[in-house]
Enzyme design. Structure first.
Site, mmCIF file in Angstrom:
data_model
loop_
_atom_site.group_PDB
_atom_site.id
_atom_site.type_symbol
_atom_site.label_atom_id
_atom_site.label_comp_id
_atom_site.label_asym_id
_atom_site.label_seq_id
_atom_site.Cartn_x
_atom_site.Cartn_y
_atom_site.Cartn_z
ATOM 1 N N HIS A 463 42.660 39.399 41.178
ATOM 2 C CA HIS A 463 43.477 40.256 41.658
ATOM 3 C C HIS A 463 43.068 41.824 41.288
ATOM 4 O O HIS A 463 43.032 42.548 42.032
ATOM 5 C CB HIS A 463 44.897 39.953 40.835
ATOM 6 C CG HIS A 463 45.983 40.850 40.914
ATOM 7 N ND1 HIS A 463 47.160 40.527 41.937
ATOM 8 C CD2 HIS A 463 46.471 41.962 40.606
ATOM 9 C CE1 HIS A 463 47.859 41.498 41.911
ATOM 10 N NE2 HIS A 463 47.614 42.581 41.224
ATOM 11 N N GLU A 464 42.749 41.981 39.810
ATOM 12 C CA GLU A 464 42.644 43.136 39.490
ATOM 13 C C GLU A 464 41.140 43.666 40.236
ATOM 14 O O GLU A 464 41.267 45.150 40.504
ATOM 15 C CB GLU A 464 42.437 43.400 37.943
ATOM 16 C CG GLU A 464 43.459 42.974 37.148
ATOM 17 C CD GLU A 464 44.557 43.821 37.484
ATOM 18 O OE1 GLU A 464 44.520 44.894 37.986
ATOM 19 O OE2 GLU A 464 45.808 43.341 37.251
ATOM 20 N N HIS A 467 42.186 45.167 43.397
ATOM 21 C CA HIS A 467 42.396 46.861 43.112
ATOM 22 C C HIS A 467 41.302 47.458 43.162
ATOM 23 O O HIS A 467 41.300 48.634 43.629
ATOM 24 C CB HIS A 467 43.166 46.893 41.932
ATOM 25 C CG HIS A 467 44.937 46.488 42.064
ATOM 26 N ND1 HIS A 467 45.863 46.919 42.920
ATOM 27 C CD2 HIS A 467 45.660 45.690 41.194
ATOM 28 C CE1 HIS A 467 46.785 46.311 42.866
ATOM 29 N NE2 HIS A 467 46.771 45.720 41.882
ATOM 30 N N HIS A 470 39.818 48.598 46.123
ATOM 31 C CA HIS A 470 40.714 49.492 46.854
ATOM 32 C C HIS A 470 40.155 50.933 46.579
ATOM 33 O O HIS A 470 40.145 51.812 47.241
ATOM 34 C CB HIS A 470 42.082 49.307 46.524
ATOM 35 C CG HIS A 470 42.960 49.974 47.674
ATOM 36 N ND1 HIS A 470 44.344 49.841 47.410
ATOM 37 C CD2 HIS A 470 42.792 50.576 48.809
ATOM 38 C CE1 HIS A 470 44.887 50.450 48.503
ATOM 39 N NE2 HIS A 470 43.948 50.980 49.354
#
Length: 674
Positions: A463-464, A467, A470
């Site tokens: 998940h992290e 990010h 991105h």
């Protein structure tokens, strides 16, 4: 000589002392003010270049300094840094107001904005101008002088209150310890958990085991400890953070924050804080968020009630439990899951050695987006636990600096997050690449075992890292539109979609290897992971919706008459309640996402983004999870574009259509397929 005021590429952590921060931030503000004044005093006719672009590039020195300071205040803080944070936050709030309330500056911005139809701007330039103008208009530029002063006061108070809120939670987390010396009291706990607790006790020259409220200690205790009374003790301790009769109580702070937010929204002409916030999100209004949440609630609640009923019956059959309590949920869920799917988290952990999972994440990023990660030792770190990497593409072009900080410690807040030390931007023809970091709280290695992750921790890392991608793959012109500078309800798409690869055989085979034998995770486990992915999804959905609806209730109604936080919260949870209420506990007083982080009136975005991520991943499933064409479309239309266009425009360009909730409901087992 102040290292923060020198020119540096990566942060010079080893040279920075706490006394450097305040003078550096003062000087940073001074430099930024001079840059603003140069724009204001420019006698040339205002143009997009000399006003809009010039303004976007102001404050970069200050931005670099404050990113270092606030990142360390989250990941490696102490009393001295916390004290500095309380002093500098009002300065920064005042400085932001000095910009948005600057009449002469706003006049120039408005001149460009009013003429935008004749300027022949690109989509990105239009977005920058729009965002800049709204940044002024939505932050008081059109207010009377008296109201501008009120706004300044509110913002200064809010910045200090949210800091204090977070400090109180960290203090409460660090203050509690459960010290056990009787072997019977740790019955049910896996060896690895006991070993970590024993190591913690040894570090304090104590015998036995020490358990804390930090997640790698707290979650396994609630999940595996047979002693119900001790589970209760831990759960109540965690649930009353900020809600005790001591110096760290957050009740007054919560009420002050919500009332100040309401006053601020009213001052700016909005009905509530949620109306103010959501005007600039994909969701657009609190009414839409509440409708979205209630639609999901309608689908999830019957499933959740049934799951809760089954779990209650199971606990009664197993141990004669008459009423399932909050401290029973994880314990009996884990037992039932093991029975239904023959899947034990502890059996999975040896296949998820942290270093292997990191390699797996890197390999998946390589296959999808042509990225290569090389661990290096010539980049300074703020703590010895931190790992540093140079990121390049397969042609050797430099993409980003990547920091990763994986284990809990006293100066680090709970949870996991991605952050940035330097944003990407293109200036004077040079594409200045970003410095990105992820911070987690995973189980530490022990004397006999490496750091072995639970499957939940594996998905957290993915998940992290989503990010981080991105941030790393950002490829825009303007700093304020780069990377994760997107609508808050769009920012979770890259992170949540990346979790999907954890469930896929092709991806798991790359990294899920037994840390002792090197054996690839057996297929039966992969099938069981997938099979059990929607286990208790009704209850999980209800839980997420309850947090989002609590956030909405705090921020979409006038809070001025709220006297009791506890009573208000009970009412907000009425429709989503499964377990009996615990009188000593309160969620809001430790709800850091909305009172310390940036999620106020935005917690719903986790569920909102799940609709996007399930719909987007369906595309990968149709074409192949490592399909280069789909991955390139995702990279070029979502990851690299930041906030340069409206989220729905970017999404449709990637997917070809607007997202539908069907993929999420199907994945969650909440859609009955005929």
């Amino acid at each position: 000589m102040n290292p923060l005021l020198q020119d540096f590429n990566t942060a010079p952590f080893s040279q920075i002392k706490p006394e450097h921060y305040k003078p550096a931030i003062q000087k940073g503000i001074e430099i930024a003010k001079d840059e603003i004044n140069a724009i204001v005093k420019n006698t040339d006719t205002p143009t997009f270049e000399n006003t809009t672009v010039a303004l976007d590039f102001t404050g970069s020195k200050l931005g670099r300094i404050t990113s270092i300071f606030f990142n360390l205040n989250s990941a490696e803080t102490n009393e001295e840094i916390q004290k500095i944070a309380q002093e500098i936050s009002p300065w920064l709030s005042e400085f932001r107001n000095d910009i948005t309330l600057n009449k002469a500056l706003f006049k120039k911005v408005k001149t460009i904005f009013d003429a935008k139809e004749n300027l022949d701007l690109t989509a990105e330039q239009q977005m920058l101008l729009d965002k800049q103008y709204k940044g002024f208009a939505r932050n008081g530029a059109n207010l009377k002088e008296e109201d501008k002063n009120k706004l300044r006061e509110i913002d200064a108070k809010l910045s200090k209150l949210s800091l204090k809120f977070g400090e109180n939670i960290l203090a409460e987390t660090n203050a509690f310890e459960l010290h056990l010396t009787n072997e019977k009291e740790v019955s049910g706990l896996p060896e690895s958990v006991k070993e970590a607790a024993s190591q913690l006790a040894k570090e304090q020259d104590k015998k036995g085991y020490i358990f804390t409220l930090h997640y790698p200690s707290y979650i396994p205790f609630l999940t595996y400890a047979d002693n119900r009374e001790l589970r209760k003790k831990m759960a109540i301790a965690a649930g009353k953070k900020g809600f005790q009769d001591n110096e760290f109580n957050n009740e007054k702070i919560v009420l002050e924050i919500v009332n100040l937010r309401q006053q601020r929204a009213n001052l700016l002409g909005y009905k509530t804080h949620a109306h103010f916030v959501l005007e600039e999100r994909m969701a657009e209004s609190p009414e839409k968020v509440i409708e979205f949440s209630n639609n999901l609630l309608e689908k999830a609640k019957p499933a959740a009630l049934k799951e809760f009923e089954n779990l209650s019956a199971y606990a009664k059959k197993l141990d004669g439990i008459e009423q399932l309590q909050k401290w029973d949920g994880a314990y009996y869920s884990e037992k039932l899951k093991k029975e239904l799917f023959d899947l034990d988290q502890e059996i999975l952990k040896p296949y998820f050695k942290l270093e292997n999972v990191i390699d797996g994440v890197f390999e998946i990023a390589n296959r999808l987006f042509d990225l290569k990660f090389e661990e290096v030792n010539d980049i300074e770190k703020y703590h010895e636990d931190v790992k540093t990497y140079n990121v390049t593409d397969t042609n050797g072009n430099f993409i980003a600096v990547f920091y990763a900080d994986y284990h809990p410690r006293k100066g680090k807040r709970n949870g996991a997050w991605m952050t940035s030390y330097k944003s990407q931007q293109t200036k004077d023809g040079i594409n200045d690449r970003p410095h990105v970091s992820i911070v987690c709280n995973f189980t530490k290695p022990t004397a006999t075992k490496p750091s072995l992750l639970t499957f939940n921790e594996v998905t957290t890392l993915f998940h992290e890292f989503g990010h981080a991608l991105h941030g790393m793959l950002a490829n825009t012109t303007y700093n304020s539109l780069s990377g994760t500078s997107v609508s808050w309800d769009f920012v979770e798409l890259p992170s949540q979609i990346f979790e999907n690869w954890c469930y896929e055989k092709e991806a798991l085979e790359l990294f899920a290897k037994h840390y002792e034998t090197g054996e690839v995770i057996p297929m039966k486990y992969v099938e069981k992971i997938k099979e059990s992915a929607s286990f208790h999804e009704g209850m999980q959905t209800l839980r997420q919706l309850s947090f989002g609806l609590l956030d909405m209730k705090w921020h979409s109604e006038n809070p001025s008459n709220i006297k009791s936080i506890k009573a208000f919260e009970k009412e907000a949870f009425a429709e989503t309640k499964l377990y009996p209420d615990v009188a000593e506990n309160c969620m809001s007083t430790a709800f850091s996402h909305i009172f310390q982080g940036g999620y106020s009136a935005g917690y719903y975005s986790y569920k909102w983004a799940e609709v996007l991520d399930a719909d987007a991943f369906e595309y990968f499933l149709e074409e192949g999870i490592f399909n280069k064409e789909v991955a390139t479309k995702f990279k070029e239309n979502i990851l690299s574009k930041g906030g340069t266009e409206k989220p729905m425009v970017l999404y449709k360009r990637f997917r070809g259509a607007a997202p539908k909730p069907d993929a999420l409901l199907k994945r969650a087992g909440l859609l009955k397929i005929e």
